[in-house]
Design a protein around this motif. Structure first.
Motif, PDB file in Angstrom:
ATOM      1  N   GLY A  43      41.753 -48.680 -68.618  1.00 10.15           N
ATOM      2  CA  GLY A  43      41.010 -49.858 -68.134  1.00 10.15           C
ATOM      3  C   GLY A  43      39.500 -49.806 -68.277  1.00 10.15           C
ATOM      4  N   TYR A  44      38.996 -48.980 -69.187  1.00 14.27           N
ATOM      5  CA  TYR A  44      37.536 -48.934 -69.377  1.00 14.27           C
ATOM      6  C   TYR A  44      37.102 -50.028 -70.348  1.00 14.27           C
ATOM      7  CZ  TYR A  44      37.395 -44.709 -66.653  1.00 14.27           C
ATOM      8  OH  TYR A  44      37.495 -43.820 -65.616  1.00 14.27           O
ATOM      9  N   ASN A  45      35.810 -50.349 -70.262  1.00 13.67           N
ATOM     10  CA  ASN A  45      35.240 -51.437 -71.051  1.00 13.67           C
ATOM     11  C   ASN A  45      34.673 -50.863 -72.364  1.00 13.67           C
ATOM     12  OD1 ASN A  45      33.820 -53.655 -71.937  1.00 13.67           O
ATOM     13  ND2 ASN A  45      32.295 -53.589 -70.293  1.00 13.67           N
ATOM     14  N   ILE A  46      35.470 -50.926 -73.424  1.00 10.48           N
ATOM     15  CA  ILE A  46      35.034 -50.257 -74.660  1.00 10.48           C
ATOM     16  C   ILE A  46      34.917 -51.200 -75.864  1.00 10.48           C
ATOM     17  CG2 ILE A  46      35.998 -48.014 -74.019  1.00 10.48           C
ATOM     18  CD1 ILE A  46      38.283 -48.557 -76.054  1.00 10.48           C
ATOM     19  N   GLU A  47      34.049 -50.795 -76.785  1.00  8.36           N
ATOM     20  CA  GLU A  47      33.987 -51.412 -78.105  1.00  8.36           C
ATOM     21  C   GLU A  47      33.959 -50.262 -79.105  1.00  8.36           C
ATOM     22  OE1 GLU A  47      30.728 -54.240 -78.208  1.00  8.36           O
ATOM     23  OE2 GLU A  47      31.706 -55.489 -76.698  1.00  8.36           O
ATOM     24  N   GLY A  48      34.334 -50.555 -80.353  1.00 11.09           N
ATOM     25  CA  GLY A  48      34.376 -49.489 -81.368  1.00 11.09           C
ATOM     26  C   GLY A  48      33.171 -49.551 -82.292  1.00 11.09           C
ATOM     27  N   PHE A  49      32.823 -48.388 -82.831  1.00 12.47           N
ATOM     28  CA  PHE A  49      31.713 -48.324 -83.790  1.00 12.47           C
ATOM     29  C   PHE A  49      32.112 -47.368 -84.912  1.00 12.47           C
ATOM     30  CE2 PHE A  49      27.700 -46.269 -85.191  1.00 12.47           C
ATOM     31  CZ  PHE A  49      27.135 -47.392 -85.789  1.00 12.47           C
ATOM     32  N   HIS A  50      32.005 -47.852 -86.144  1.00  6.69           N
ATOM     33  CA  HIS A  50      32.357 -46.974 -87.276  1.00  6.69           C
ATOM     34  C   HIS A  50      31.271 -47.008 -88.339  1.00  6.69           C
ATOM     35  CE1 HIS A  50      34.707 -44.883 -90.289  1.00  6.69           C
ATOM     36  NE2 HIS A  50      34.552 -45.889 -91.135  1.00  6.69           N
ATOM     37  N   ILE A  51      30.911 -45.820 -88.812  1.00  4.81           N
ATOM     38  CA  ILE A  51      29.956 -45.728 -89.915  1.00  4.81           C
ATOM     39  C   ILE A  51      30.763 -45.533 -91.189  1.00  4.81           C
ATOM     40  CG2 ILE A  51      27.949 -44.526 -90.852  1.00  4.81           C
ATOM     41  CD1 ILE A  51      27.552 -43.308 -88.007  1.00  4.81           C
ATOM     42  N   ASP A  52      30.660 -46.505 -92.097  1.00  7.62           N
ATOM     43  CA  ASP A  52      31.313 -46.358 -93.395  1.00  7.62           C
ATOM     44  C   ASP A  52      30.375 -45.526 -94.267  1.00  7.62           C
ATOM     45  OD1 ASP A  52      32.393 -46.545 -95.887  1.00  7.62           O
ATOM     46  OD2 ASP A  52      32.763 -48.706 -95.815  1.00  7.62           O
ATOM     47  N   LEU A  53      30.790 -44.278 -94.526  1.00  8.95           N
ATOM     48  CA  LEU A  53      29.919 -43.327 -95.225  1.00  8.95           C
ATOM     49  C   LEU A  53      29.919 -43.535 -96.739  1.00  8.95           C
ATOM     50  CD1 LEU A  53      30.947 -40.203 -93.123  1.00  8.95           C
ATOM     51  CD2 LEU A  53      28.827 -41.494 -92.890  1.00  8.95           C
ATOM     52  N   GLY A  54      30.755 -44.440 -97.224  1.00 12.47           N
ATOM     53  CA  GLY A  54      30.779 -44.767 -98.652  1.00 12.47           C
ATOM     54  C   GLY A  54      31.238 -43.617 -99.526  1.00 12.47           C
ATOM     55  N   MET A  55      32.183 -42.796 -98.999  1.00 12.78           N
ATOM     56  CA  MET A  55      32.630 -41.623 -99.755  1.00 12.78           C
ATOM     57  C   MET A  55      33.990 -41.887-100.405  1.00 12.78           C
ATOM     58  SD  MET A  55      31.184 -38.607 -97.242  1.00 12.78           S
ATOM     59  CE  MET A  55      32.815 -38.122 -96.887  1.00 12.78           C
ATOM     60  N   GLY A  56      34.075 -42.941-101.200  1.00  7.17           N
ATOM     61  CA  GLY A  56      35.282 -43.235-101.985  1.00  7.17           C
ATOM     62  C   GLY A  56      36.538 -43.431-101.157  1.00  7.17           C
ATOM     63  N   LYS A  57      37.645 -42.956-101.737  1.00  8.16           N
ATOM     64  CA  LYS A  57      38.983 -43.170-101.139  1.00  8.16           C
ATOM     65  C   LYS A  57      39.051 -42.694 -99.685  1.00  8.16           C
ATOM     66  CE  LYS A  57      42.186 -44.821-104.028  1.00  8.16           C
ATOM     67  NZ  LYS A  57      41.204 -45.804-104.464  1.00  8.16           N
ATOM     68  N   TYR A  58      38.425 -41.546 -99.398  1.00 10.46           N
ATOM     69  CA  TYR A  58      38.484 -40.985 -98.045  1.00 10.46           C
ATOM     70  C   TYR A  58      37.897 -41.986 -97.036  1.00 10.46           C
ATOM     71  CZ  TYR A  58      37.510 -37.989 -94.051  1.00 10.46           C
ATOM     72  OH  TYR A  58      37.447 -37.463 -92.784  1.00 10.46           O
ATOM     73  N   SER A  59      36.729 -42.537 -97.368  1.00  9.72           N
ATOM     74  CA  SER A  59      36.092 -43.496 -96.464  1.00  9.72           C
ATOM     75  C   SER A  59      36.921 -44.776 -96.337  1.00  9.72           C
ATOM     76  CB  SER A  59      34.688 -43.850 -96.956  1.00  9.72           C
ATOM     77  OG  SER A  59      33.837 -42.737 -96.775  1.00  9.72           O
ATOM     78  N   GLU A  60      37.543 -45.180 -97.449  1.00  6.52           N
ATOM     79  CA  GLU A  60      38.382 -46.399 -97.385  1.00  6.52           C
ATOM     80  C   GLU A  60      39.544 -46.192 -96.411  1.00  6.52           C
ATOM     81  OE1 GLU A  60      39.690 -47.517-101.338  1.00  6.52           O
ATOM     82  OE2 GLU A  60      37.594 -47.464-102.029  1.00  6.52           O
ATOM     83  N   LYS A  61      40.149 -45.013 -96.469  1.00  2.85           N
ATOM     84  CA  LYS A  61      41.265 -44.719 -95.562  1.00  2.85           C
ATOM     85  C   LYS A  61      40.788 -44.716 -94.105  1.00  2.85           C
ATOM     86  CE  LYS A  61      43.825 -41.529 -98.430  1.00  2.85           C
ATOM     87  NZ  LYS A  61      44.216 -40.128 -98.524  1.00  2.85           N
ATOM     88  N   CYS A  62      39.623 -44.110 -93.873  1.00  3.25           N
ATOM     89  CA  CYS A  62      39.091 -44.041 -92.500  1.00  3.25           C
ATOM     90  C   CYS A  62      38.828 -45.448 -91.966  1.00  3.25           C
ATOM     91  CB  CYS A  62      37.793 -43.222 -92.466  1.00  3.25           C
ATOM     92  SG  CYS A  62      38.054 -41.475 -92.823  1.00  3.25           S
TER      93      CYS A  62
END
Ligand code: AMP
Ligand code: ZN
Length: 270
Positions: A43-62
């Motif tokens: 029940g916590y008040n959360i939002e998500g934050f993601h840094i797309d590091l632009g490291m090809g396939k690995y970053s796309e999967k993340c």
């Protein structure tokens, strides 16, 4: 003790409030995914934050995993595209830094850049805290590495909640999985079928940390917990090695910094 109980106990210890807005730094990996899943569940008040590091396939999967998680949990996701915001991918930024400052490890550079981005974006979003997925194994590794380096004071601000830093531009960071063994987190994420990328970052090639990780992997949960208990026992002494001191604002970027120029601006010169 069960993972969920340990998680709850840590939140109690750091006195997390259900009303405050928390930004969960989501890498797409198991740890930060479990943090978001459980904070939402309780029940916590959360939002998500993601840094797309632009490291090809690995970053796309993340990115794919993070989007799926936020959809499932019905939470807002804030994206930071490093290529758009900083002009190039993490690999390129890092290679450029290493060209000038030889010997700096991949993870050290990436860590400084990610922390700088997180603090700045969290402040813009007016959240009260940033939650990361750091777990018991990460913390034992870092504490031991700092001791092996002969610089225990580097652990002075560590803990389940950032210590010792009082500055209105610095956003407090919390680690709800601080006391949880990495193996238990992996099992939990699998049991709950959470959308997780289990591969390691392809750039995590810091041989010294890998060596320490192998050692920590060979320890039992109890032994890891004991190391962390000792860390907390020694913390007042460790903190004396690094007096609170003033935080300045970086002359280049305005972010809080221990020196006139922050670590980020020292590394990445524009
Ligand atoms: P690491 O340094 O990669 O072990 O990551 C430690 C923590 O930082 C993770 O558990 C996440 O909470 C956060 N983190 C790492 N990478 C990212 C990313 N690309 N975007 C947002 N948060 C991240
Ligand atoms: Zn700066």
């Amino acid at each position: 003790m069960k993972l969920e109980q340990k998680f709850k106990q840590t939140l109690k210890k750091i006195k997390l409030n259900k009303k405050e807005k928390i930004l969960v730094a989501l890498s797409g990996g198991k740890d930060s995914t479990v943090v978001a899943y459980l904070l939402k569940k309780f029940g916590y008040n959360i939002e998500g934050f993601h840094i797309d590091l632009g490291m090809g396939k690995y970053s796309e999967k993340c990115l794919g995993s993070v989007k799926k998680l936020c959809d499932n949990l019905k939470i807002k996701l804030h994206l930071y595209d490093i290529k758009k915001e900083m002009g190039s991918s993490m690999c390129y930024i890092r290679a450029k830094v290493q060209h000038e400052k030889k010997g700096l490890k991949n993870c050290a550079i990436c860590g400084v850049i990610k922390k700088w981005i997180m603090n700045r974006e969290a402040r813009k979003l007016k959240v009260s805290k940033i939650a990361t997925g750091h777990n018991l194994d990460d913390e034992v590794q870092t504490f031991l590495l700092n001791i092996f380096k002969g610089s225990p004071e580097l652990s002075a601000n560590s803990g389940a909640i950032t210590q010792n830093i009082k500055n209105k531009k610095f956003i407090t960071r919390i680690k709800p999985l601080f006391y949880v063994d990495e193996n238990d987190i992996r099992s939990y994420a699998k049991k709950m079928k959470l959308p997780v990328v289990y591969e390691k970052c392809p750039c995590a090639l810091d041989s010294y940390r890998i060596q320490v990780r192998k050692f920590v992997d060979s320890l039992t949960t109890k032994q890891k917990e004991n190391i962390i208990k000792n860390f907390y026992k020694l913390l007042p002494k460790i903190q004396k090695l690094k007096p609170e001191g003033n935080l300045y604002y970086c002359e280049k970027c305005g972010e809080p910094s221990r020196k006139k120029i922050c670590k980020m601006c020292e590394l990445v010169k524009n």
